[in-house]
Design an enzyme around this catalytic site. Structure first.
Site, short mmCIF file in Angstrom:
data_model
loop_
_atom_site.label_atom_id
_atom_site.label_comp_id
_atom_site.label_asym_id
_atom_site.label_seq_id
_atom_site.Cartn_x
_atom_site.Cartn_y
_atom_site.Cartn_z
N CYS A 117 0.81 -1.22 0.00
CA CYS A 117 0.00 0.00 0.00
C CYS A 117 0.85 1.27 0.00
CB CYS A 117 -0.98 -0.01 1.16
SG CYS A 117 -0.23 -0.35 2.74
N LYS B 91 -5.31 -9.37 11.12
CA LYS B 91 -5.32 -7.93 10.90
C LYS B 91 -6.72 -7.54 10.44
CE LYS B 91 -3.11 -4.39 8.06
NZ LYS B 91 -1.99 -4.09 7.17
N ARG C 198 -2.47 6.16 7.63
CA ARG C 198 -2.53 6.35 6.17
C ARG C 198 -1.99 7.72 5.79
NH1 ARG C 198 -7.82 2.52 5.24
NH2 ARG C 198 -6.71 0.68 6.01
N ARG D 36 -10.42 -1.87 2.58
CA ARG D 36 -9.66 -3.12 2.43
C ARG D 36 -10.46 -4.33 2.91
NH1 ARG D 36 -4.97 -0.50 1.39
NH2 ARG D 36 -4.12 1.00 2.89
N LYS E 280 -3.78 -7.23 15.41
CA LYS E 280 -3.75 -5.81 15.09
C LYS E 280 -5.13 -5.34 14.70
CE LYS E 280 -1.86 -2.79 11.63
NZ LYS E 280 -1.36 -2.70 10.32
#
Ligand code: PBG
Length: 325
Positions: free
Chosen positions: A125, A198, A208, A219, A250
């Site tokens: 990303c 995640k 971000r 996502r 996470k």
């Protein structure tokens, strides 16, 4: 325990003095448990503050050697590295070039501080122009095409000297493919820390901006639904069976139940990531005078240990190194 135990049982007996409380404290956090995430940007002259993460900056690539030494001098023993790329394209190809940002920053960090454990976040990303964590085909992230690229990126990171490869793309089969790719390239001893469960979390918002990887959309086709717990166990056990050396949960604080459940199902070292949004909540609440930052930070780290984490990724790691626990 029922009330008939009182007055012979008095829980407060062991809370009487600081020394007694220390003796019966069940968990501790040391600098050996902490990993500091850092952002490194190419082609900038001065550190760039991240407004949504007060105290966090993008480190200019040219300053990385000095900065990593300063981070080490503050007591940090491990870093997770994120690149902020100026060379984005549809596939994130800069991330598997031997002269690309990812490769250069790992080399610089290892050269400057050979004892620092350098972990490479292995994902796309930060390197794709669309911001997704893989190859996009007709609006969909193509799992299997992304796997090949992930393997190239992991080998590139290992060649540059990364001590740990940390895939965070949430592609199916990524651990098996990375293990095979690393082994074939001769990196049989390079461990993999899987971002195994995640979640598609709104708590990544400030990251971000920090990593310069805003995307249109979300996502949700590859990261997990925050409402799911059993699925996190499946993901964790799959990654273990594919050869992961560490597992990870996470975000952290909103997912302590997941952490505790994964702990009960694995013997692998288990990490937790206190993400950017968790950091921002504490920082802004403290700035508003609502929370005592130092105490709250320590309480959160202790909670991660209590829930079963061995390792904690935290943007507070450097502060803890400076101030002590
Ligand atoms: C990217 C990655 C993300 C984070 C770590 N690695 C962002 C995402 O998946 O959207 C988030 C970390 C944070 O919020 O602190 N692969």
């Amino acid at each position: 325990m029922t009330s008939e135990n009182f007055p012979s049982v008095r829980m407060r007996r062991l809370r009487k003095t600081p020394a007694l409380r220390d003796l019966v404290r069940e968990n501790t956090v040391t600098m050996s448990d902490l990993i500091l995430p850092i952002f490194v940007e190419e082609d900038i002259d001065a550190p760039l503050p991240i407004s949504s993460m007060p105290g966090v900056v993008r480190i200019p690539e040219k300053d990385l050697a000095a900065e990593i030494k300063a981070i080490q001098a503050d007591g940090v023993k491990a870093v997770m590295m994120f690149g902020v790329s100026h060379h984005k394209d549809a596939t994130g190809s800069d991330s598997w070039k031997s002269d690309g940002l990812l490769s250069r920053m790992i080399k610089r960090a290892k050269d400057a501080a050979p004892d620092m454990v350098v972990m490479a976040d292995t994902c796309f990303c930060e390197y794709t122009d669309h911001g997704h964590c893989g190859v996009v085909d007709h609006g969909h992230v193509d799992n299997d095409a992304t796997l090949e690229n992930l393997a190239m990126q992991a080998v590139c990171s290992a060649r540059a000297g990364a001590d740990v490869i940390a895939p965070s793309a949430m592609m199916d089969g990524q651990i098996a493919v990375l293990r095979q790719g690393l082994d074939e390239a001769g990196f049989t001893d390079t461990p993999i820390m899987a971002y195994s469960s995640k979640f598609a979390s709104a708590f990544y918002g400030p990251f971000r901006a920090a990593a310069g990887c805003e995307l249109k959309g979300d996502r949700k086709t590859y990261q997990m639904d925050p409402f799911n717990g059993r699925e996190a166990l499946r993901e964790s056990l799959l990654d273990e069976s594919e050869g992961a050396d560490f597992l990870m949960v996470k975000p952290g604080l909103p997912y302590l139940d997941v952490l505790a459940r994964v702990r009960e199902h694995t013997l692998l070292p288990l990490a937790v990531y206190q993400v950017s949004g968790e950091y921002a909540m504490i920082k802004f609440a403290a700035a508003a005078g609502a929370l005592d930052e130092k105490r709250v930070v320590r309480e959160t780290l202790g909670a991660f240990k209590r829930a079963g984490a061995d390792l904690i990724l935290s943007y507070f790691a450097r502060d803890i190194g400076r101030e002590g626990f």
